[in-house]
Scaffold this active site. Structure first.
Site, PDB file in Angstrom:
ATOM      1  N   ARG A 133      -0.511  32.284  33.277  1.00  0.00           N
ATOM      2  CA  ARG A 133      -0.117  33.180  34.366  1.00  0.00           C
ATOM      3  C   ARG A 133      -0.988  33.027  35.613  1.00  0.00           C
ATOM      4  NH1 ARG A 133       1.374  38.905  31.825  1.00  0.00           N
ATOM      5  NH2 ARG A 133       2.093  39.210  33.967  1.00  0.00           N
ATOM      6  N   PRO A 187      -7.516  40.050  28.264  1.00  0.00           N
ATOM      7  CA  PRO A 187      -8.815  40.126  27.585  1.00  0.00           C
ATOM      8  C   PRO A 187      -9.682  41.242  28.177  1.00  0.00           C
ATOM      9  CG  PRO A 187      -8.355  37.885  28.362  1.00  0.00           C
ATOM     10  CD  PRO A 187      -7.312  38.784  28.951  1.00  0.00           C
ATOM     11  N   GLU A 188     -10.237  42.072  27.300  1.00  0.00           N
ATOM     12  CA  GLU A 188     -11.160  43.123  27.724  1.00  0.00           C
ATOM     13  C   GLU A 188     -12.543  42.780  27.177  1.00  0.00           C
ATOM     14  OE1 GLU A 188      -9.656  47.097  26.984  1.00  0.00           O
ATOM     15  OE2 GLU A 188      -7.586  46.407  27.105  1.00  0.00           O
ATOM     16  N   HIS A 215      -0.569  24.023  31.253  1.00  0.00           N
ATOM     17  CA  HIS A 215      -1.404  25.094  31.813  1.00  0.00           C
ATOM     18  C   HIS A 215      -2.902  24.852  31.668  1.00  0.00           C
ATOM     19  CE1 HIS A 215       2.448  27.038  32.011  1.00  0.00           C
ATOM     20  NE2 HIS A 215       2.537  27.097  30.703  1.00  0.00           N
ATOM     21  N   ARG A 262     -15.210  64.276  38.833  1.00  0.00           N
ATOM     22  CA  ARG A 262     -13.926  63.581  38.961  1.00  0.00           C
ATOM     23  C   ARG A 262     -12.784  64.457  38.470  1.00  0.00           C
ATOM     24  NH1 ARG A 262     -15.681  57.705  39.291  1.00  0.00           N
ATOM     25  NH2 ARG A 262     -17.865  58.122  39.741  1.00  0.00           N
TER      26      ARG A 262
END
Ligand SMILES: [Zn+2]
Length: 269
Positions: free
Chosen positions: A110, A2-3, A91, A150
């Site tokens: 996970r 998930p972002e 889970h 950068r």
């Protein structure tokens, strides 16, 4: 994983928990990315959730006592609001029981998720986060100043949580496609026009993804169990060899910093 758009979608779907009092917390599996402290349940019990805030990919549930419950969904975590007497499934690691018998269940096959209870400014991972890419204060000038010195690829800049909070591999690839910039370009070589396009693409790609409920890749679901639909709009991510949606040139796949990058060699420079 998930972002920002998925976490924001989860936040919105969980807003009905505001005003509900937590009367019991069941920790079935404390071994998440970091083990849950033994005080975890005790510090949540009796508290009422007053607000839910998102910072980058983190959720902060503000509690009536002044502290916050911090949650990060890791790779495969889901927080789902469930009606009374819902059955446990595999889970389900943490369950909050509210006074009205509804449940908020954390499921994570996970177990890369992260949780804690404390003051919002006491979490090191929150203190280090860069500005929110959808926040009002995040401007092209801000992006330019972060890119200026950068040498590293612009895709790494987008994914660095200390530069910008919330963007991961899927949306970094999509944002760069919409900005017409190759993932491997050095950040400091971006022109003023590149920065303007990149800033606009960050806002539009993340905004559109939130409107579609995020991307359901692997098994992401929001807080009411609904999938997202942005994956159907992905232009380059995971489309190596497939024709570019704009010019039909095959999408190219490379690797930057151990993560797959996808771009159109014709549309992106
Ligand atoms: Zn193209």
């Amino acid at each position: 994983m998930p972002e920002l758009p998925e976490v924001e979608t989860v936040r919105r779907s969980l807003l009905p928990v505001r005003g509900r009092q937590i009367i019991a917390v069941e920790v079935r599996e404390p071994r998440l990315r970091r083990p849950l402290p033994s005080s975890f349940a005790r510090r949540l019990e009796g508290q009422t959730i007053t607000e839910i805030e998102r910072r980058g990919k983190y959720l902060l549930f503000h509690l009536s006592g002044g502290s916050c419950w911090l949650a990060h969904l890791g790779m495969s975590g889901a927080l789902v609001l469930q009606p009374p007497d819902s059955e446990l499934t595999a889970h389900d690691h943490v369950r909050l029981l509210f006074a009205d018998r509804w449940l908020l269940t954390y499921n994570d096959p996970r177990r890369f998720g992260l949780m804690g209870v404390g003051r919002a400014d006491s979490f090191a991972e929150i203190a280090r986060l860069g500005p929110d890419p959808l926040g009002e204060t995040f401007s092209p000038e801000d992006l330019a100043s972060r890119a200026r010195h950068r040498k590293r690829p612009v895709k790494n800049l987008l994914m660095d949580q200390e530069s910008l909070g919330g963007i991961g591999n899927i949306y970094a690839n999509e944002i760069l496609f919409h900005a017409g910039i190759r993932p491997g370009r050095q950040s400091r070589r971006l022109t003023r026009a590149d920065i303007e396009r990149l800033h606009a693409a960050i806002r539009s790609v993340l905004g559109n993804a939130i409107e579609l409920g995020g991307s359901s890749i692997s098994d992401y679901r929001d807080g009411s169990g609904r999938p997202g639909y942005f994956q159907l709009r992905l232009c380059v991510y995971d489309r190596g060899g497939d024709p570019c949606r704009r010019c039909r040139t095959p999408v190219r796949r490379t690797v930057h910093a151990g993560r797959s990058s996808f771009y159109c060699p014709r549309c992106q420079r």
